[in-house]
Write an enzyme that holds these catalytic residues in place. Sequence first.
Site, PDB file in Angstrom:
ATOM      1  N   LEU A   1      -3.664 -33.380  -6.929  1.00 36.68           N
ATOM      2  CA  LEU A   1      -4.798 -33.890  -6.143  1.00 36.68           C
ATOM      3  C   LEU A   1      -6.031 -34.110  -7.016  1.00 36.68           C
ATOM      4  O   LEU A   1      -7.008 -34.691  -6.560  1.00 36.68           O
ATOM      5  CB  LEU A   1      -5.124 -32.939  -4.986  1.00 36.68           C
ATOM      6  CG  LEU A   1      -4.066 -32.870  -3.871  1.00 36.68           C
ATOM      7  CD1 LEU A   1      -4.486 -31.859  -2.803  1.00 36.68           C
ATOM      8  CD2 LEU A   1      -3.853 -34.239  -3.230  1.00 36.68           C
TER       9      LEU A   1
ATOM     10  N   GLY B   1       2.372 -40.632 -15.712  1.00 38.04           N
ATOM     11  CA  GLY B   1       2.260 -40.308 -14.294  1.00 38.04           C
ATOM     12  C   GLY B   1       2.258 -41.515 -13.387  1.00 38.04           C
ATOM     13  O   GLY B   1       1.869 -42.614 -13.781  1.00 38.04           O
TER      14      GLY B   1
ATOM     15  N   ASP C   1       5.641 -35.420  -7.425  1.00 34.85           N
ATOM     16  CA  ASP C   1       4.875 -35.430  -8.673  1.00 34.85           C
ATOM     17  C   ASP C   1       3.824 -36.548  -8.645  1.00 34.85           C
ATOM     18  O   ASP C   1       3.555 -37.188  -9.671  1.00 34.85           O
ATOM     19  CB  ASP C   1       5.785 -35.562  -9.900  1.00 34.85           C
ATOM     20  CG  ASP C   1       5.077 -35.158 -11.200  1.00 34.85           C
ATOM     21  OD1 ASP C   1       3.907 -34.720 -11.140  1.00 34.85           O
ATOM     22  OD2 ASP C   1       5.694 -35.282 -12.272  1.00 34.85           O
TER      23      ASP C   1
ATOM     24  N   ASP D   1       2.400 -26.611 -14.587  1.00 41.69           N
ATOM     25  CA  ASP D   1       2.916 -27.980 -14.665  1.00 41.69           C
ATOM     26  C   ASP D   1       2.026 -28.909 -15.483  1.00 41.69           C
ATOM     27  O   ASP D   1       0.810 -28.881 -15.388  1.00 41.69           O
ATOM     28  CB  ASP D   1       3.090 -28.582 -13.268  1.00 41.69           C
ATOM     29  CG  ASP D   1       3.684 -29.970 -13.369  1.00 41.69           C
ATOM     30  OD1 ASP D   1       4.795 -30.090 -13.895  1.00 41.69           O
ATOM     31  OD2 ASP D   1       3.012 -30.927 -12.959  1.00 41.69           O
TER      32      ASP D   1
HETATM   33 ZN   LIG Z   1       5.456 -31.653 -14.706  1.00 48.99          ZN
END
Ligand SMILES: [Zn+2]
Lengths: 328, 439
Positions: free
Chosen positions: B62, B325, B306, B153
Site C-alpha cells: 500500500l 513490480g 503482490d 518482503d
Molecule cells: Zn516479495
Amino acid sequence: MRHLLSTRDLDLADAIRLLDVAEDMATVSTREVKKLPALRGKTVVNLFFENSTRTRISFEAAAKRLSADVINFSASGSSVAKGESLKDTAQTLAAMGADAVVLRHPSSGAPQSLADSGWIDAGVINAGDGTHEHPTQALLDAFTIRRRMHGAASRGTNLSGVAVTIVGDILHSRVARSNVWLLTTLGAQVTLVAPPTLMPVNMTAWPVEVEYDLDRSLLRTPPSVLMMLRVQAERMSGDFFPNTREYSRRWGLDDERLGRLPEDTIVMHPGPMNRGLEISAAAADSARSTVREQVTNGVSVRMAALYLLLAGERLSPPTPTSRMRATT
Amino acid sequence: MNDQTPFLIAGATLADGRRTDLLVADGLIAETGTGLSSTGARRIDADGLIALPGLVDLHTHLREPGFEPSETVLTGTRAAAAGGFTAVFAMANTSPVADTAGVVEQVHRLGQDAGYAYVQPIGAVTVGLEGRHLAELGAMASSRARVRVFSDDGHCVEDPLLMRRALEYVKSFGGVIAQHAQDSRLTVEAQMNEGQVSSDLGLAGWPAVAEESIIARDVLLAEHVGSRVHICHLSTAGSVDVVRWAKARGIAVTAEVTPHHLLLTEELVRSYDPKYKVNPPLRRAEDVEALRRGLADGTIDIVATDHAPHPVEAKDCEWAAAANGMVGLESALAVVQAAVVDTGGLDWADVARVLSAAPATIGGLTGFGHELTAGSPAELTLYDPNDPHEFTAADLAGRSGNSPYLDMQLPGRVRYTFHRGQPTLADGALREEGLVANG
Ligand SMILES: [Zn+2]
C-alpha cells in the site's frame, strides 16, 4: 531502415545491402576528398552513456564524411547511479532536432527502449548496449572477413563456407551476440569457445557450436577466422576463472597456438587488446591480424548504417559511383 | 452517516454452483434462499453473477507511509474494492518500515478511516528490513493492529539463524513468517529469469535455484523447530516440487502464487518493456504450467497479488533502471479466471478458497473468507465471468498505472464488492468516499 538495434533483426538481403553500401563508402574513403554531401543538413548525435572513445570517433568520422552535423553528448552516470536519465536526454535531443541518435548505453535494451519510447522521433543506431548487442561492430567484422575472403569481388557475396571461432567472455559480450546472429545469417559456421562460467546459461536456440576447450576446438574445426574477445577487468575479480595466467594458458591465443593455425586463418580482435592475456603480441601484430583493418572498416560500415538510416530510400544517392545507385 | 439500507441480491450463483438470493442487512448476510422478498431493500439483479466471499489478499503493497506518490492506504484499498477484495494484508516495506507497534497501528487506522477494505498490517521480521535483528514482533502482535504475519518482503531473511529464531519466536502468539525467497548472492544485479531469454537479451539472470534453495532451507528449518512458514510468490516449477515434498512430509508450509506468474511468461521481456519487470521475475512457460498444477492440486494454497504500485517515472525508462513490480488488485480475479478457471484447473469453489478462505486462515484474520450463509459477515464479491473486455487504464483504481495487462483481453469483471454490509463497488463503479462504511 528505421533503426539499427540488433543484427538479429537483419535478414540476409539487409545484411548484404549494408555491407555493399559500406564497400561504396570505403571507395569514397580512398579518394582525395573523402566527403560526400549525402547527409548535409542532417544532425547526428553521438549519445554515449559509457566511455568509448574509439567507437565514438568512428561514428563521428563516418557522420562527418557524409556531411552531417555531429553533436557529441557524453552523459554521465549509469542508470543505477541515477545520473542523467535516458528519457530526459532524449527529449533534449529531440528539441535540438536530432535526426539520428547513436546510442552507447550500459543497460541492455536501452536503444530499443529509446526507439519504442516516443521520447524522440529520430532513428536510433545501437552503438553497444550493456551485454546485449553491438551491431556495427559485427558488421565491420563481417565486412573485414568478406574483404579478406573475396577482395575486390566482395560485393553481393555472403560468408558461406567460412568457419568463425569466437573465443572469450561470451556471456558478457555484445560483440559475440551480434556476431552470432549476423555471421550465421550470412552463412558462416560459428563456434563459441569460453570457460563454462563465461558462457550464457542456455544457448539451445543459438545456431552455433559450443566448446569449452580451445585446443580441441581448433583441432576439430580449424577456423578460417579466429576472433579473440577482450577479457574485461571486472571478470578478473569476479571468480569467473582462477587468475589471468590460467585464463591465458587455456583460452589465450599464444604463440604456440598461433603457430598451429591453418596458414590462411585470420585473427581478429574488436579492441582494445590485452596483449599477453587473450592475445600475444606476435598474434596481434602478425600478417594474419586484421585489427587495423577493422578500425578502418568501422568507419565505412558506420557510414553505410547512417546513410541507410537517414538517406535510405528517400534520397537518390549522391555521386561518386553509379554502382552505389544500383546497390542502394 | 452510512446508509444502512438492506440489499437484496437476487439470483446469484454461489461458488458451488447453487443459485440463491442473498439478503444483506446490518453488516450480515441476513437470509439466503430463493424468492426472498425485496421489500424495504435495494434489489440487485445478480443473474449470471457469481457470488464469492469477499476476496482477501495476503500480499499487498500500500506504500503508505513514505511512498504516497505511488499509492496510499486510501487509493490502494480503492483498487482492492475495484478488484473484489474486502481485506488486504499490507506489506511492511514502507518508510518508516512497519517494524514497530506505532507504524502498524497507523496503517491499521488509515485502513479503517478509508473504509474500502479491511487493512491488516504485516510486520517486518527484522528491524528496518535489514536482516540483522528481530523487530518487536510481540509488540506488533499485541498492538491494536493484531499482527500475525511477519515478512521482510522485498528482502529475503537470509541469515539462517535469524530465520530460525523468527520461526520459533512467533509461535508464542500464533504468528507466521512469510518469506521472500531469494538468495542475494545468486541474484546479484539480476534483471530477469535466467535461461534462454536472458542469454539472448544479455540481461543478468535470476536463476530458479536462488528461490528453490531458500525454500528448501526454510521448510527444513520449520520442520526442525516445529513452526509454520509461508512462502511468498512461488515462481518456479522446482519451488512447487520442494513445497509438495515438504507437505508430503508433514511440514507446516503454505505457499502463494501471484496472478501474473500464473499467466505471463518471460517471453514478454523480449520487448524490454519495463511493465514486465517484476521480482521474482516472469518465468518460463513450463514454470507457469507447474504453478497452475500446483495451485490445482493444493500444493500452492493461495493466490496473492503482490500489488506493487510505482510512479510513472519508475517504469518510463530503460529496463535496468526500472523498478520491479506490477499492480494487480484490480485485475486479479479476471486473471485467475483466465489462467486457471477457463483452462479447467480450478472451479469457483476453489477460487473462493484460494482467494478468500485460505488467505484469511493463513493470516489469522477472522470475519473474512466465510461461506455465504445466513449469519456470516456481509463481505462478498459479485463477479461476471462472461464479460470479455480489453483491460485498460480505466479499469485501474489505484494511484499507479503499472499493470502488465493493459490492452490485454480479460474474460470477466467484478460488478459489486460488499464490505461491512455496504457496497464499496456498485455496478462496476467505486462508491464515493462518504458512502462507504468507514470506522
Ligand atoms: Zn516479495
